[in-house]
Design an enzyme around this catalytic site. Structure first.
Site, PDB file in Angstrom:
ATOM      1  N   ALA A  53       0.846  -1.200   0.000  1.00 36.08           N
ATOM      2  CA  ALA A  53       0.000   0.000   0.000  1.00 36.08           C
ATOM      3  C   ALA A  53       0.879   1.246   0.000  1.00 36.08           C
ATOM      4  O   ALA A  53       0.721   2.134   0.823  1.00 36.08           O
ATOM      5  CB  ALA A  53      -0.924  -0.014   1.212  1.00 36.08           C
ATOM      6  N   ASN A  97       7.976  -2.988  -2.288  1.00 30.61           N
ATOM      7  CA  ASN A  97       9.186  -2.275  -2.669  1.00 30.61           C
ATOM      8  C   ASN A  97      10.310  -3.240  -3.070  1.00 30.61           C
ATOM      9  O   ASN A  97      10.397  -4.351  -2.566  1.00 30.61           O
ATOM     10  CB  ASN A  97       9.635  -1.302  -1.588  1.00 30.61           C
ATOM     11  N   THR A  98      11.141  -2.764  -3.974  1.00 29.32           N
ATOM     12  CA  THR A  98      12.271  -3.560  -4.464  1.00 29.32           C
ATOM     13  C   THR A  98      13.514  -2.679  -4.367  1.00 29.32           C
ATOM     14  O   THR A  98      14.029  -2.195  -5.375  1.00 29.32           O
ATOM     15  CB  THR A  98      12.049  -3.980  -5.927  1.00 29.32           C
ATOM     16  N   PRO A  99      13.974  -2.414  -3.141  1.00 32.42           N
ATOM     17  CA  PRO A  99      15.100  -1.491  -2.969  1.00 32.42           C
ATOM     18  C   PRO A  99      16.385  -2.060  -3.552  1.00 32.42           C
ATOM     19  O   PRO A  99      16.454  -3.237  -3.897  1.00 32.42           O
ATOM     20  CB  PRO A  99      15.215  -1.352  -1.448  1.00 32.42           C
ATOM     21  N   ALA A 152       4.240   9.331 -12.340  1.00 33.38           N
ATOM     22  CA  ALA A 152       5.265  10.124 -11.645  1.00 33.38           C
ATOM     23  C   ALA A 152       4.611  10.694 -10.398  1.00 33.38           C
ATOM     24  O   ALA A 152       3.433  11.091 -10.426  1.00 33.38           O
ATOM     25  CB  ALA A 152       5.775  11.234 -12.547  1.00 33.38           C
ATOM     26  N   ALA A 155      12.730   2.993 -19.979  1.00 30.66           N
ATOM     27  CA  ALA A 155      12.042   4.299 -19.945  1.00 30.66           C
ATOM     28  C   ALA A 155      12.663   5.175 -18.862  1.00 30.66           C
ATOM     29  O   ALA A 155      13.008   6.339 -19.103  1.00 30.66           O
ATOM     30  CB  ALA A 155      10.549   4.098 -19.685  1.00 30.66           C
ATOM     31  N   CYS A 202      12.836   5.759  -8.064  1.00 33.97           N
ATOM     32  CA  CYS A 202      12.987   4.898  -9.240  1.00 33.97           C
ATOM     33  C   CYS A 202      14.257   5.078 -10.051  1.00 33.97           C
ATOM     34  O   CYS A 202      14.913   4.089 -10.390  1.00 33.97           O
ATOM     35  CB  CYS A 202      11.781   5.081 -10.156  1.00 33.97           C
ATOM     36  N   PHE A 203      14.586   6.321 -10.405  1.00 34.63           N
ATOM     37  CA  PHE A 203      15.642   6.515 -11.413  1.00 34.63           C
ATOM     38  C   PHE A 203      16.943   5.810 -11.035  1.00 34.63           C
ATOM     39  O   PHE A 203      17.466   4.998 -11.791  1.00 34.63           O
ATOM     40  CB  PHE A 203      15.900   8.001 -11.648  1.00 34.63           C
ATOM     41  N   GLN A 204      17.468   6.155  -9.863  1.00 34.67           N
ATOM     42  CA  GLN A 204      18.768   5.586  -9.495  1.00 34.67           C
ATOM     43  C   GLN A 204      18.684   4.066  -9.371  1.00 34.67           C
ATOM     44  O   GLN A 204      19.509   3.331  -9.897  1.00 34.67           O
ATOM     45  CB  GLN A 204      19.243   6.216  -8.188  1.00 34.67           C
TER      46      GLN A 204
END
Ligand code: UDX
Ligand code: UDX
Length: 469
Positions: free
Chosen positions: A25, A103-105, A176, A235, A288-290
Site C-alpha cells: 500500500a 518495494n524492491t530497494p 510520476a 524508460a 525509481c531513477f537511481q
C-alpha cells in the site's frame, strides 16, 4: 517479440466482476488501486500491507501518501469497492487477480550489493500466494523488477501449484509522483506483458479489460513478459539520462557564461528532441531513477556487457557530481566556510507536490553542509521532521538542524537560502521581507531555477542558479 494487438472496438464478451487484491500500500499500490476502484465500480479492490500503521492511515482522513486529487477519490471509493487491510491471506484467497506492488530497494548486502534489486519481498509474496491460494490466480507484477523476475515468480508458483493455474503478467507503472492521479487517469500508455500461450493471452485480456474501462484501447500495449519488464527500466534510464545530460551542460554553461534554460529551450524546440525533461536541477531523486539504472547496470554486467553497463552508470555518476557540485559552489561562494552559519533549506522532497524524500538531492546537500558544520534550518510544506531525521541519520535533538513552520522562519538571520525543491509557494514568497531578515551578504542559491535572479539581485541578494554563468 510476439506483440499481441489489443482488441479494437467494443469488448467481445461481457466483463465479469473481479476481486482484485494488491500487496503493498505504498506510493504506487495505493494511488493505482484507488484509480482502478474509482473507474471500475464492478470490481472490488483490496489493498493489503504488512505495515499496520500504513493501513490505518489509508483508513483515516490523513492518507500516508500525499498526491493531489488522491484524497477525493479515496474518500468516494473507500468502503464501497476499495478496502485497505492487513489481512493479506484473506485478500489473496478471495482475489482473482493479485497485484504485487511491494518495494524492491537496491540490495545492501551480498552479491550485487549497491546495484542489484533486492527481491526478497517479491519472493515472499510469491511464496505467500502459493501457500494460501485455493484456486487459479492472475499475478500482476507492478513493482519495478529486473528483467526475468517474472520467471522466478512463475517458478515459485508453478512448483507449488498443486493443480492450481497461475498466470504471471508484467504491468509496469509509469506514474510520476506529484502527478500520479493525472497520469493514472490519462496515461500515455499502459503496458502489459504476458505469456504468449492461450492461457497467457486470456490473462492479458482480463487485465486489458480492467484498464479499458477508462483508457483508450490504442494506448494499451501488450508485449511478451521480458519486453515489458525491460521497457520499464529503459524508460526510466532514458528519462534520467536526459536530466544528467542537461545537468552536464549546466556545468559548461556556468564556465562559459551561457544560460542552461536558454540552451534547453533552444534544443527542446527541435521536435526530435522535444521540450520535456530538460530542466536542469540540483540532481534527480525519487525512488525509481537511481534504483532502476543500477539495476540495468547490474543486468548488463551479468550478461557480460561491461561497456553498456559503464554507459548507463555514467548517468548516475553525473547525477552524484551535480549534487556535490552544488554543495561545493555554496561553500566557495560563502568564502569557503559555512561553519556555524545558518543556512535555510527550502524544500526537502525530491520534487514538488509529494511528501516523498527517497533519494532527494536535499539529503545529500544537507549532509554535505552538516559535514562543513553549518547550522541548517529546513522548511518543506509536506515533509515531516521525523522523515528528515531518518534521511539524515540524526536524532531529533541534533543541535545543528532545526525544522521550521514556514520559509520566513527558516530564513530569519540566515546567511544563505537554498531552494532545493521547486514548490510553487517558493515562487511567490516576499523576498524583500526575507532579505531584510537575513545576514549580509545575503546569498541565495536556486537549485531549481524557479526564481528571477535579476529581480533578486535588485533586492540585494547575491543570487545564483544552476547553469547560469
Ligand atoms: C514500490 C517499488 O519501490 C517500486 O519499485 C515499484 O515500481 C512499485 O512499488 P512504492 O509503492 O513507491 O514503490 O514503494 P513503498 O511506498 O515502499 O510501498 C511498498 C509497500 O509494500 C510498503 O507499504 C510495505 O510495507 C509493503 N510491503 C513490503 C508488504 O506489504 N509486504 C512485503 O513483504 C514488503
Ligand atoms: C519517475 C518516472 O517519471 C515515472 O514514469 C516512473 O514511473 C517512476 O519514476 P518520479 O520519480 O515520480 O517518476 O518523478 P519524475 O517527475 O520523473 O522526477 C524524478 C526526478 O527528476 C525528480 O527529482 C525531479 O525533480 C527530477 N527532474 C525531472 C529534473 O531534475 N529535471 C527534469 O526535467 C525532470
Amino acid at each position: 517479440m510476439g506483440e499481441i494487438p489489443c482488441q479494437r472496438g467494443p469488448l467481445l464478451y461481457p466483463k465479469a466482476d473481479m476481486k482484485i487484491c494488491c500487496i503493498g500500500a505504498g506510493y504506487v499500490g495505493g494511488p493505482t488501486m484507488a484509480m482502478i476502484a474509482h473507474k471500475c465500480k464492478d470490481h472490488t479492490v483490496t489493498v493489503v500491507d504488512i505495515n499496520q500503521d500504513r493501513i490505518d492511515a489509508w483508513n483515516s482522513d490523513t492518507l500516508p501518501v500525499y498526491e493531489p486529487g488522491l484524497d477525493a477519490i479515496v474518500a468516494k471509493a473507500r468502503g464501497e469497492n476499495l478496502f485497505f487491510s492487513t489481512d493479506i491471506d484473506g485478500a489473496i484467497r478471495d482475489a482473482d487477480m493479485i497485484f504485487l506492488s511491494v518495494n524492491t530497494p537496491t540490495k545492501t548486502y551480498g552479491v550485487g550489493a549497491g546495484r542489484a534489486a533486492d527481491l526478497r519481498y517479491v519472493e515472499k509474496c510469491a511464496r505467500k500466494i502459493a501457500e494460501v491460494a485455493e484456486d487459479d490466480k492472475i499475478v500482476v507484477e507492478k513493482s519495478t523488477l529486473p528483467v526475468r523476475t517474472a520467471e522466478s515468480v512463475k517458478r515459485i508458483l508453478e512448483t507449488n501449484s498443486k493443480g492450481r493455474q497461475f498466470q504471471i503478467l508484467s504491468n509496469p507503472e509509469f506514474l510520476a509522483e506529484g502527478t500520479a492521479m493525472a497520469d493514472l487517469e490519462a496515461p500515455d500508455r499502459v503496458l502489459i506483458g504476458g505469456d504468449q500461450s492461450p492461457e497467457g493471452k486470456a490473462a492479458i485480456q482480463k487485465l486489458v479489460d480492467v484498464y479499458a474501462s477508462w483508457v483508450p484501447l490504442d494506448k494499451i500495449l501488450t508485449t511478451n513478459l521480458w519486453s515489458s519488464e525491460l521497457s520499464k527500466l529503459t524508460a526510466n534510464a532514458f528519462l534520467a539520462q536526459r536530466i544528467s545530460s542537461i545537468n552536464a551542460i549546466s556545468a559548461l554553461c556556468e564556465a562559459t557564461g551561457a544560460n542552461v534554460d536558454e540552451v534547453a529551450h533552444a534544443i527542446g524546440t527541435d521536435s526530435r528532441i522535444g521540450p520535456k525533461f530538460l530542466k536542469s536541477s540540483v540532481g534527480f531523486g525519487g525512488s525509481c531513477f537511481q534504483k532502476d539504472i543500477l539495476n540495468l547496470v547490474y543486468l548488463c554486467e551479468h550478461f557480460g556487457l561491461p561497456e553498456v553497463a559503464a554507459y548507463w552508470n555514467s548517468v548516475i555518476e553525473m547525477n552524484d557530481h551535480q549534487k556535490h557540485r552544488f554543495s561545493r559552489r555554496v561553500l566557495a561562494s560563502m568564502f569557503n566556510t559555512v561553519s556555524d552559519k545558518k543556512i535555510a533549506i527550502l524544500g526537502f522532497a525530491f520534487k514538488k507536490d509529494t511528501n516523498d524524500t527517497r533519494e532527494s538531492a536535499a539529503i545529500y546537500i544537507c549532509k554535505d553542509l552538516l559535514e562543513e558544520q553549518a547550522d541548517i534550518a529546513i522548511y518543506d510544506p509536506k515533509v515531516e521532521p521525523e522523515q528528515i531525521q531518518k534521511d539524515l541519520g540524526i536524532d531529533a535533538d541534533h543541535p545543528s538542524v532545526t525544522y521550521c513552520q514556514d520559509a520566513y522562519e527558516a530564513t530569519k538571520d540566515a546567511h544563505a537560502v537554498l531552494i532545493l525543491t521547486e514548490w510553487d509557494e517558493f515562487k511567490t514568497l516576499d523576498y524583500e521581507k526575507i532579505h531584510a531578515g537575513m545576514m549580509l551578504p545575503a546569498f541565495l542559491f536556486d537549485g531549481r531555477n524557479i526564481l528571477d535572479l535579476e529581480a533578486l539581485g535588485k533586492i540585494g541578494f547575491e543570487a545564483s542558479g544552476i547553469g547560469k554563468g
